[in-house]
Design a protein around this motif. Sequence first.
Motif, mmCIF file in Angstrom:
data_model
loop_
_atom_site.group_PDB
_atom_site.id
_atom_site.type_symbol
_atom_site.label_atom_id
_atom_site.label_comp_id
_atom_site.label_asym_id
_atom_site.label_seq_id
_atom_site.Cartn_x
_atom_site.Cartn_y
_atom_site.Cartn_z
ATOM 1 N N THR A 166 0.468 3.834 -12.606
ATOM 2 C CA THR A 166 1.672 3.196 -13.147
ATOM 3 C C THR A 166 1.883 3.589 -14.602
ATOM 4 O OG1 THR A 166 0.475 1.215 -13.878
ATOM 5 C CG2 THR A 166 1.335 1.206 -11.643
ATOM 6 N N ARG A 167 3.170 3.604 -14.997
ATOM 7 C CA ARG A 167 3.499 3.883 -16.400
ATOM 8 C C ARG A 167 4.889 3.366 -16.715
ATOM 9 N NH1 ARG A 167 1.589 6.688 -20.605
ATOM 10 N NH2 ARG A 167 3.123 7.158 -22.227
ATOM 11 N N VAL A 168 5.068 2.835 -17.949
ATOM 12 C CA VAL A 168 6.369 2.391 -18.419
ATOM 13 C C VAL A 168 6.626 3.005 -19.793
ATOM 14 C CG1 VAL A 168 5.333 0.244 -19.311
ATOM 15 C CG2 VAL A 168 7.818 0.410 -19.035
ATOM 16 N N ASP A 169 7.829 3.561 -19.986
ATOM 17 C CA ASP A 169 8.242 4.168 -21.255
ATOM 18 C C ASP A 169 9.602 3.613 -21.634
ATOM 19 O OD1 ASP A 169 6.114 6.320 -21.761
ATOM 20 O OD2 ASP A 169 6.757 6.786 -19.720
ATOM 21 N N MET A 170 9.735 3.170 -22.897
ATOM 22 C CA MET A 170 10.961 2.521 -23.351
ATOM 23 C C MET A 170 11.386 3.135 -24.677
ATOM 24 S SD MET A 170 9.789 -1.406 -22.449
ATOM 25 C CE MET A 170 11.430 -2.037 -22.067
ATOM 26 N N ARG A 171 12.683 3.443 -24.791
ATOM 27 C CA ARG A 171 13.203 4.088 -25.999
ATOM 28 C C ARG A 171 14.490 3.411 -26.445
ATOM 29 N NH1 ARG A 171 13.119 10.187 -23.731
ATOM 30 N NH2 ARG A 171 14.229 9.064 -22.085
ATOM 31 N N LEU A 172 14.543 3.079 -27.714
ATOM 32 C CA LEU A 172 15.690 2.378 -28.303
ATOM 33 C C LEU A 172 16.329 3.239 -29.380
ATOM 34 C CD1 LEU A 172 17.407 -0.183 -28.876
ATOM 35 C CD2 LEU A 172 15.560 -0.953 -30.387
ATOM 36 N N ARG A 173 17.648 3.425 -29.290
ATOM 37 C CA ARG A 173 18.419 4.142 -30.312
ATOM 38 C C ARG A 173 19.376 3.161 -30.977
ATOM 39 N NH1 ARG A 173 15.765 7.282 -26.394
ATOM 40 N NH2 ARG A 173 15.804 9.479 -27.008
ATOM 41 N N LEU A 174 19.305 3.036 -32.282
ATOM 42 C CA LEU A 174 20.199 2.148 -33.031
ATOM 43 C C LEU A 174 21.283 2.982 -33.686
ATOM 44 C CD1 LEU A 174 17.517 -0.185 -34.679
ATOM 45 C CD2 LEU A 174 18.924 -0.651 -32.654
ATOM 46 N N ASP A 207 0.822 -1.216 0.000
ATOM 47 C CA ASP A 207 0.000 0.000 0.000
ATOM 48 C C ASP A 207 0.855 1.264 0.000
ATOM 49 O OD1 ASP A 207 -2.161 -1.675 0.169
ATOM 50 O OD2 ASP A 207 -2.602 -1.260 2.281
ATOM 51 N N ARG A 208 0.531 2.156 -0.911
ATOM 52 C CA ARG A 208 1.136 3.488 -1.005
ATOM 53 C C ARG A 208 2.635 3.446 -1.291
ATOM 54 N NH1 ARG A 208 -0.919 3.045 3.627
ATOM 55 N NH2 ARG A 208 1.016 3.660 4.681
ATOM 56 N N ALA A 209 3.170 2.295 -1.605
ATOM 57 C CA ALA A 209 4.591 2.213 -1.963
ATOM 58 C C ALA A 209 4.818 2.866 -3.325
ATOM 59 C CB ALA A 209 5.055 0.765 -1.977
ATOM 60 N N LYS A 210 6.035 3.345 -3.522
ATOM 61 C CA LYS A 210 6.340 4.122 -4.732
ATOM 62 C C LYS A 210 7.685 3.683 -5.293
ATOM 63 C CE LYS A 210 7.169 8.906 -6.253
ATOM 64 N NZ LYS A 210 7.169 10.337 -5.821
ATOM 65 N N ILE A 211 7.736 3.516 -6.613
ATOM 66 C CA ILE A 211 8.995 3.189 -7.270
ATOM 67 C C ILE A 211 9.185 4.045 -8.511
ATOM 68 C CG2 ILE A 211 8.019 1.300 -8.663
ATOM 69 C CD1 ILE A 211 10.756 -0.134 -8.270
ATOM 70 N N GLU A 212 10.412 4.526 -8.697
ATOM 71 C CA GLU A 212 10.842 5.180 -9.937
ATOM 72 C C GLU A 212 12.063 4.409 -10.422
ATOM 73 O OE1 GLU A 212 11.443 9.357 -9.483
ATOM 74 O OE2 GLU A 212 9.609 9.631 -8.324
ATOM 75 N N ARG A 220 6.809 4.505 -11.916
ATOM 76 C CA ARG A 220 7.259 5.083 -13.181
ATOM 77 C C ARG A 220 8.512 4.318 -13.602
ATOM 78 N NH1 ARG A 220 2.953 6.678 -13.072
ATOM 79 N NH2 ARG A 220 2.119 8.789 -13.373
ATOM 80 N N VAL A 221 8.460 3.716 -14.777
ATOM 81 C CA VAL A 221 9.562 2.888 -15.263
ATOM 82 C C VAL A 221 10.035 3.456 -16.595
ATOM 83 C CG1 VAL A 221 10.256 0.584 -16.010
ATOM 84 C CG2 VAL A 221 8.635 0.844 -14.110
ATOM 85 N N GLN A 222 11.315 3.754 -16.693
ATOM 86 C CA GLN A 222 11.894 4.285 -17.929
ATOM 87 C C GLN A 222 13.112 3.468 -18.324
ATOM 88 O OE1 GLN A 222 12.244 8.584 -18.373
ATOM 89 N NE2 GLN A 222 14.181 8.343 -19.480
ATOM 90 N N VAL A 223 13.133 3.039 -19.580
ATOM 91 C CA VAL A 223 14.235 2.239 -20.118
ATOM 92 C C VAL A 223 14.765 2.930 -21.365
ATOM 93 C CG1 VAL A 223 14.931 0.019 -21.076
ATOM 94 C CG2 VAL A 223 13.228 0.101 -19.229
#
Length: 249
Positions: free
Chosen positions: A159-167, A95-100, A129-132
Motif C-alpha cells: 500500500t502507498r498514499v501520496d498527496m500533493r497540494l498546490r497553492l 484477499d488479493r483485491a486491488k485499488i488505484e 495506490r492512493v493519489q490526491v
Amino acid sequence: MQSLINLQTEKTIKIEAGDDTFLLERLSKDDCLPERDFTLAENAHARYLLLVEPGVSLENICRFWHLEAGASLQTYYLFLEAKSGTWQFQHHLADRAKIESHSLFLGREQDNLEVKASYDFAGRGSFGRVQVDAWLDGDSRLRYDADLNVLATAQQSDTRVDMRLRLASKSARGQLIPGLNIAANDVRAGHSASTFQLSKEDLFYLRSRGLSPEAAQKLFALSLSRNFVKGLGDTELSAEILSLISARL
C-alpha cells in the motif's frame, strides 16, 4: 469488453463476478444521492468516475466500496468548485483485491470542503495506490484525510498514499493528511505529502516567457487535470472533463 453504466437513482450497485464495468456518476446541484453502496464480486473489475460539478453544496456524501477476493477497482474523484460539505469514501479490500484511487480538487473563491477517505486492507496480498492532488485559488479551503488501514489479516499487502497540494493564492489554505495504520508484520507501505507554491523566481521566469501569473497558475492546474484523466481510457469523456475544467479556471 467493458460496459458503461451511468448511475442515476441506484443506491446499491453490484458488479458481478468477472464483469468489467465503467461506472459514471455526476453530482449536480439538483441531482444527488447522499449515500451509495458498491460491491465488486470475486475477480470483477471496475473503473469509477465521480464528477462533482460546480455549485454542489451538501452536508454529507458517503460512498462505500466492498471489494471481494481478486476484485480490482480504479476510482477517480473529481471536485469542481465544491461549495461546502463533508465527504466520506470508505473502501474494504479482501484477499488479493486491488485499488488505484485518484482524487483531484480544484478550489476557487469560497470553496470549502472536508474529505475523509479510508482504505481498509483486510485481505492477504491486497494492493493499494492512493493519489490526491489539490489546486487551491482565492480563499478556498480543503482538508483531506486519507487513511490506509492494514489489518492483521492483510499479510503481504502492498500500500502507498501520496498527496500533493498546490497553492495558487496567498489566502488559500489546505491540509492533506496521509495516514498509515499497520497491524500486520509482513507488508510494504509508504506515504508522502507535499505543499507547493510558485516562488518569486518561478513567476519571474514564467513572465519572462510571456506568461502572466494567472496564465501560469492555469497552466499548472491544467497539467494536473491532464494527468488525472489519462487513466480513464475514454477519449471523449476525458476531453469533456478537460473542457469543463478549463472553463472554470
